[in-house]
Design an enzyme around this catalytic site. Structure first.
Site, PDB file in Angstrom:
ATOM      1  N   ARG A  41       0.835  -1.219   0.000  1.00 12.27           N
ATOM      2  CA  ARG A  41       0.000   0.000   0.000  1.00 12.27           C
ATOM      3  C   ARG A  41       0.860   1.255   0.000  1.00 12.27           C
ATOM      4  O   ARG A  41       0.473   2.290  -0.524  1.00 12.27           O
ATOM      5  CB  ARG A  41      -0.966  -0.002   1.198  1.00 12.27           C
ATOM      6  CG  ARG A  41      -1.767   1.282   1.328  1.00 12.27           C
ATOM      7  CD  ARG A  41      -3.022   1.127   2.177  1.00 12.27           C
ATOM      8  NE  ARG A  41      -2.775   0.590   3.491  1.00 12.27           N
ATOM      9  CZ  ARG A  41      -2.203   1.265   4.506  1.00 12.27           C
ATOM     10  NH1 ARG A  41      -1.820   2.506   4.331  1.00 12.27           N
ATOM     11  NH2 ARG A  41      -2.033   0.684   5.671  1.00 12.27           N
ATOM     12  N   ASP A 166      -9.639  16.248 -16.559  1.00 10.70           N
ATOM     13  CA  ASP A 166     -10.102  14.871 -16.715  1.00 10.70           C
ATOM     14  C   ASP A 166      -9.999  14.541 -18.208  1.00 10.70           C
ATOM     15  O   ASP A 166     -10.742  15.079 -19.030  1.00 10.70           O
ATOM     16  CB  ASP A 166     -11.545  14.737 -16.205  1.00 10.70           C
ATOM     17  CG  ASP A 166     -12.018  13.286 -16.190  1.00 10.70           C
ATOM     18  OD1 ASP A 166     -11.591  12.516 -17.076  1.00 10.70           O
ATOM     19  OD2 ASP A 166     -12.813  12.927 -15.297  1.00 10.70           O
ATOM     20  N   LYS A 191     -12.208   3.034 -18.594  1.00 11.69           N
ATOM     21  CA  LYS A 191     -12.786   3.296 -19.913  1.00 11.69           C
ATOM     22  C   LYS A 191     -11.806   2.902 -21.026  1.00 11.69           C
ATOM     23  O   LYS A 191     -11.515   1.733 -21.202  1.00 11.69           O
ATOM     24  CB  LYS A 191     -13.201   4.762 -19.996  1.00 11.69           C
ATOM     25  CG  LYS A 191     -14.080   5.205 -18.827  1.00 11.69           C
ATOM     26  CD  LYS A 191     -15.392   4.467 -18.835  1.00 11.69           C
ATOM     27  CE  LYS A 191     -16.420   4.993 -17.847  1.00 11.69           C
ATOM     28  NZ  LYS A 191     -16.105   4.842 -16.432  1.00 11.69           N
TER      29      LYS A 191
END
Ligand SMILES: Cc1ncc(COP(=O)(O)O)c(C=O)c1O
Length: 352
Positions: A41, A166, A191
Site C-alpha cells: 500500500r 479529466d 474506460k
C-alpha cells in the site's frame, strides 16, 4: 524513451522490464501485500509501477494509479485546503459533479460552475479561484473546452490556480494536457485505457514532483490502491490503445455523419475525433425505443470498451442538464457497416 516516438509507439514500449537474456517480455502480475519489509500500500508493486510508467510516458509526467477513476478524483480533491474555491464545468461526468457537490455541502470547498465552452468565463475564473477543474470532451454532452487558452490563462495569472484535466474521453493518445500547462491529469482507466470493460481503475499524472509525492501519500493514507489483476489488465489494454482508438474514431466519424443525415436525429454531438459521440432524438420515449430495438449495440452504462455501447443518460436521476432524448454512444471495434445497420434499423429507417 525516445522523445520523438509517437504516443502510439510509447504505449507499446513503456513500462517493460529491462531487456536481457531470459527476462520476461512483460511485467508479471505481482500479487503481494508485502515486499520484504515494505508494504505494498505504501511502496506499490512492480505491476502498478509498470502501468504507471507507461501512462506517465504517454502523458509526460509521473503517474499514480488508484482503485478507480473516482478514487483518483477523491485523491486530487483531498489535496485542496479546506475553503478552497474550485471552478468546475456545469456539465461534466455526474460522479465527479456529485463529489464537488458533496464537498461544497460539507463546507470543504466552494464550488463555482461555468459553462464548459464559455472560455471567457474560464479565463476570468483563472484570476479568481484556487482550482480549475476541466473535463474535455465532457461526459455525456461532448462539449470541447479550449484547454490551451484556459491553461495559458491559469499559468500567467497571479492567482496561479491548480489546474486539473479529466482526460478520460480524449485518452492520453488523443491529447496530453500536461504539455499545455495542466498541473494534473486524471483518467478513469476503466474506460478507454483498460478498453475491455473488465476492470475499474484510475490514474493521476503530474509533472510536478511535490504534487506527485502528495498524490502518492493520499493513496497510502486512503488505501485507494489498485488491484493487482486490474493494473496488469490495464497495462495490457494500454498496449493496444493507439490502434483501438484510431479504428474506433474512424467508425465514429462515419456514424456521426450518417446519424446527422437521419431525419429522426435532431442533433449530433461529435468533436471530430475520438470514439465517443452523442445524439439527440425528439424525446425520452424515442430514445428508449431506440435502446430497446438495438440488436448489436449493448445498452450499457460504461464506455470505452471494444464493444459498442449506448445509454440514455437522462434515465439517471439528477442529470437535469441532459436532454431526455440524448443518447451517448461509445463506438467499439465492430464492423462500421454492421453498427450502422443496427442503428439505422432501430431508428426506424431502412438499412442503407
Ligand atoms: C469522465 C469520467 N471521469 C471519471 C469517471 C469515474 O471513473 P470510475 O467509474 O472508474 O470511478 C468516469 C466514469 O464514467 C468518467 O466518465
Amino acid at each position: 524513451m525516445n522523445d520523438s516516438w509517437s504516443p502510439r509507439t510509447r504505449a507499446i514500449l513503456a513500462g517493460r522490464p529491462d531487456a536481457g537474456d531470459g527476462s520476461p517480455a512483460n511485467v508479471p502480475l505481482v500479487s503481494a501485500s508485502a515486499l520484504g519489509l515494505e508494504y505494498s500500500r505504501e511502496v506499490g508493486t512492480p505491476t502498478w509501477a509498470a502501468f504507471e510508467e507507461a501512462v506517465g510516458a504517454l502523458e509526460g509526467g509521473t503517474a499514480t494509479a488508484y482503485a478507480s477513476g473516482m478514487a483518483t478524483v477523491t485523491a486530487v480533491l483531498a489535496l485542496l485546503p479546506v475553503g478552497a474555491t474550485i471552478a468546475v464545468p456545469v456539465y461534466s461526468y455526474a460522479g465527479t459533479r456529485s463529489a464537488f457537490d458533496h464537498a461544497h455541502q460539507q463546507g470543504r470547498l466552494s464550488v463555482r460552475r461555468i459553462e464548459p465552452t464559455d472560455t471567457d468565463a474560464w479565463v476570468a475564473a483563472a484570476g479568481e479561484v484556487d482550482v480549475l477543474w476541466l473535463e474535455s470532451p465532457t461526459n455525456p454532452t461532448l462539449d470541447v473546452m479550449d484547454l490551451a487558452t484556459i491553461l495559458d490563462a491559469a499559468r500567467s495569472s497571479d492567482a496561479t490556480p491548480l489546474t486539473v484535466v479529466d482526460n478520460t474521453f480524449a485518452t492520453p493518445i488523443g491529447q496530453q494536457p500536461l504539455g499545455l500547462g495542466a498541473d494534473v491529469v486524471v483518467h478513469s482507466v476503466t474506460k478507454f485505457i483498460g478498453g475491455h470493460s473488465d476492470l475499474l481503475l484510475g490514474v493521476a499524472v503530474t509533472g510536478r514532483d511535490e504534487l506527485s509525492t502528495s498524490l502518492r501519500e493520499a493513496r497510502t493514507r486512503t488505501g485507494t490502491t489498485p488491484g493487482a489483476l486490474e493494473a496488469w489488465l490495464a497495462l495490457r489494454g494500454l498496449r493496444t490503445l493507439g490502434v483501438r482508438l484510431a479504428e474506433a474514431s474512424k467508425t465514429a466519424a462515419v456514424l456521426a455523419e450518417r446519424l446527422g443525415g437521419n431525419p429522426t436525429v435532431e442533433r449530433v454531438r461529435y468533436p471530430g475525433k475520438g470514439a465517443m459521440l452523442s445524439f439527440d432524438l425528439a424525446d425520452g420515449d424515442a430514445a428508449e425505443h431506440l435502446c430497446a430495438n438495438l440488436k448489436l449495440i449493448h445498452n450499457a452504462t460504461s464506455l470505452g470498451g471494444v464493444e459498442s455501447t449506448v445509454e440514455r443518460r437522462a434515465h439517471l436521476p439528477g442529470d437535469s442538464h441532459v436532454a431526455p432524448g440524448l443518447l451517448r454512444l461509445s463506438v467499439g471495434l465492430e464492423d462500421p457497416e454492421d453498427l450502422w445497420r443496427d442503428l439505422s434499423a432501430a431508428l426506424g429507417g431502412r438499412p442503407s
